[in-house]
Design a protein around this motif. Structure first.
Motif, PDB file in Angstrom:
ATOM      1  N   ILE A  15      -4.717  -0.384  -8.557  1.00  0.00           N
ATOM      2  CA  ILE A  15      -4.900  -1.821  -8.350  1.00  0.00           C
ATOM      3  C   ILE A  15      -3.957  -2.311  -7.259  1.00  0.00           C
ATOM      4  N   ALA A  16      -2.677  -1.922  -7.329  1.00  0.00           N
ATOM      5  CA  ALA A  16      -1.709  -2.335  -6.307  1.00  0.00           C
ATOM      6  C   ALA A  16      -2.087  -1.774  -4.938  1.00  0.00           C
ATOM      7  N   PHE A  17      -2.506  -0.515  -4.892  1.00  0.00           N
ATOM      8  CA  PHE A  17      -2.914   0.085  -3.615  1.00  0.00           C
ATOM      9  C   PHE A  17      -4.118  -0.658  -3.034  1.00  0.00           C
ATOM     10  N   ALA A  41       0.831  -1.208   0.000  1.00  0.00           N
ATOM     11  CA  ALA A  41       0.000   0.000   0.000  1.00  0.00           C
ATOM     12  C   ALA A  41       0.863   1.255   0.000  1.00  0.00           C
ATOM     13  N   VAL A  42       1.871   1.285   0.858  1.00  0.00           N
ATOM     14  CA  VAL A  42       2.745   2.468   0.949  1.00  0.00           C
ATOM     15  C   VAL A  42       3.523   2.661  -0.355  1.00  0.00           C
ATOM     16  N   ALA A  43       4.090   1.580  -0.880  1.00  0.00           N
ATOM     17  CA  ALA A  43       4.878   1.680  -2.116  1.00  0.00           C
ATOM     18  C   ALA A  43       4.020   2.125  -3.294  1.00  0.00           C
ATOM     19  N   SER A  44       2.805   1.587  -3.407  1.00  0.00           N
ATOM     20  CA  SER A  44       1.945   1.988  -4.525  1.00  0.00           C
ATOM     21  C   SER A  44       1.463   3.424  -4.362  1.00  0.00           C
ATOM     22  N   TYR A  45       1.243   3.846  -3.128  1.00  0.00           N
ATOM     23  CA  TYR A  45       0.871   5.242  -2.882  1.00  0.00           C
ATOM     24  C   TYR A  45       2.003   6.176  -3.316  1.00  0.00           C
ATOM     25  N   LEU A  46       3.219   5.858  -2.917  1.00  0.00           N
ATOM     26  CA  LEU A  46       4.368   6.681  -3.303  1.00  0.00           C
ATOM     27  C   LEU A  46       4.597   6.637  -4.816  1.00  0.00           C
ATOM     28  N   ALA A  47       4.381   5.476  -5.426  1.00  0.00           N
ATOM     29  CA  ALA A  47       4.506   5.364  -6.878  1.00  0.00           C
ATOM     30  C   ALA A  47       3.455   6.220  -7.580  1.00  0.00           C
ATOM     31  N   THR A  48       2.255   6.274  -7.008  1.00  0.00           N
ATOM     32  CA  THR A  48       1.201   7.121  -7.577  1.00  0.00           C
ATOM     33  C   THR A  48       1.619   8.579  -7.546  1.00  0.00           C
ATOM     34  N   LEU A  49       2.120   9.021  -6.403  1.00  0.00           N
ATOM     35  CA  LEU A  49       2.578  10.411  -6.302  1.00  0.00           C
ATOM     36  C   LEU A  49       3.695  10.708  -7.295  1.00  0.00           C
ATOM     37  N   ALA A  50       4.642   9.798  -7.400  1.00  0.00           N
ATOM     38  CA  ALA A  50       5.749   9.990  -8.334  1.00  0.00           C
ATOM     39  C   ALA A  50       5.245  10.028  -9.781  1.00  0.00           C
ATOM     40  N   ALA A  51       4.302   9.146 -10.113  1.00  0.00           N
ATOM     41  CA  ALA A  51       3.761   9.114 -11.478  1.00  0.00           C
ATOM     42  C   ALA A  51       3.011  10.404 -11.802  1.00  0.00           C
ATOM     43  N   VAL A  52       2.217  10.893 -10.871  1.00  0.00           N
ATOM     44  CA  VAL A  52       1.484  12.140 -11.101  1.00  0.00           C
ATOM     45  C   VAL A  52       2.462  13.280 -11.339  1.00  0.00           C
ATOM     46  N   GLU A  53       3.485  13.360 -10.519  1.00  0.00           N
ATOM     47  CA  GLU A  53       4.486  14.424 -10.678  1.00  0.00           C
ATOM     48  C   GLU A  53       5.206  14.294 -12.023  1.00  0.00           C
ATOM     49  N   GLY A  67      -2.970  -3.817  -1.487  1.00  0.00           N
ATOM     50  CA  GLY A  67      -2.295  -3.544  -0.215  1.00  0.00           C
ATOM     51  C   GLY A  67      -3.257  -3.239   0.911  1.00  0.00           C
ATOM     52  N   VAL A  68      -4.215  -2.378   0.661  1.00  0.00           N
ATOM     53  CA  VAL A  68      -5.165  -1.992   1.713  1.00  0.00           C
ATOM     54  C   VAL A  68      -6.076  -3.163   2.067  1.00  0.00           C
ATOM     55  N   PHE A  69      -6.646  -3.823   1.067  1.00  0.00           N
ATOM     56  CA  PHE A  69      -7.543  -4.948   1.342  1.00  0.00           C
ATOM     57  C   PHE A  69      -6.791  -6.077   2.050  1.00  0.00           C
TER      58      PHE A  69
END
Length: 182
Positions: free
Chosen positions: A121-123, A84-96, A126-128
């Motif tokens: 999907i990855a997030f 969850a944490v890695a996909s969240y950070l990847a999302t932020l990096a991708a948006v930027e 992770g959360v579920f």
């Protein structure tokens, strides 16, 4: 509501199939369904014409639906909090990155937030997975039992909140829509 109606309409068939197939077959089907949804999203964003119609939109969620069934039934072991944490950070990096390359208003900037992007999907996994993992040191089941009835309420109300924010953003914070990246 059309997503929920579509999933409720097909859930008896999906549940029967999920309970009768081998775990490997179910996992392969889950992966295939999510890859198809991901490819349709990516193609639509790439072409600039990603739209969904009410009659077909629920079917994109079959991958999520069956993924949840697979995870709940077989409880595969993984480091879900880290996923969850890695996909969240990847999302932020991708948006930027997409904002820097294509501009902050480009469709690719929002791509990372779409339900069928690999980041979401990855997030979701992770959360579920974090909530269903069989760990008796933390009483997640009681928390899930309290939160579950609220999901429909959140589902119904969130478009109202999001559209209100979008309206306020467009009319009251125009300068924010023209961010400059240094």
């Amino acid at each position: 509501f059309y997503v929920v109606i579509g999933l409720y309409a097909i859930s008896p068939v999906l549940s029967k199939i999920a309970n009768e197939v081998k775990p490997e077959t179910l996992l392969g089907s889950v992966i295939a369904a999510n890859v198809v949804s991901f490819l349709l999203l990516t193609d639509g964003v790439w072409r600039g014409n990603y739209t969904r119609v009410a009659i077909s939109f629920p079917w994109d969620y079959i991958g999520y639906f069956c993924l949840g069934a697979y995870m709940a039934k077989y409880r595969p072991k993984a480091h879900y909090a880290w996923i969850a944490v890695a996909s969240y950070l990847a999302t932020l990096a991708a948006v930027e990155l997409f904002a820097l390359v294509r501009g902050p208003g480009a469709p690719w900037t929002m791509y990372a937030f779409f339900y069928f992007s690999p980041f979401v999907i990855a997030f979701s996994v992770g959360v579920f997975g974090f909530f269903i993992v069989d760990d008796r040191s933390f009483d997640r089941y009681r928390l899930i039992a309290k939160l579950a009835p609220l999901t429909l309420i959140v589902y119904v109300i969130h478009p109202i909140v999001m559209e209100s924010l979008r309206y306020m953003y467009a009319t009251r914070a125009i300068s924010l829509s023209r961010l400059v990246f240094d």
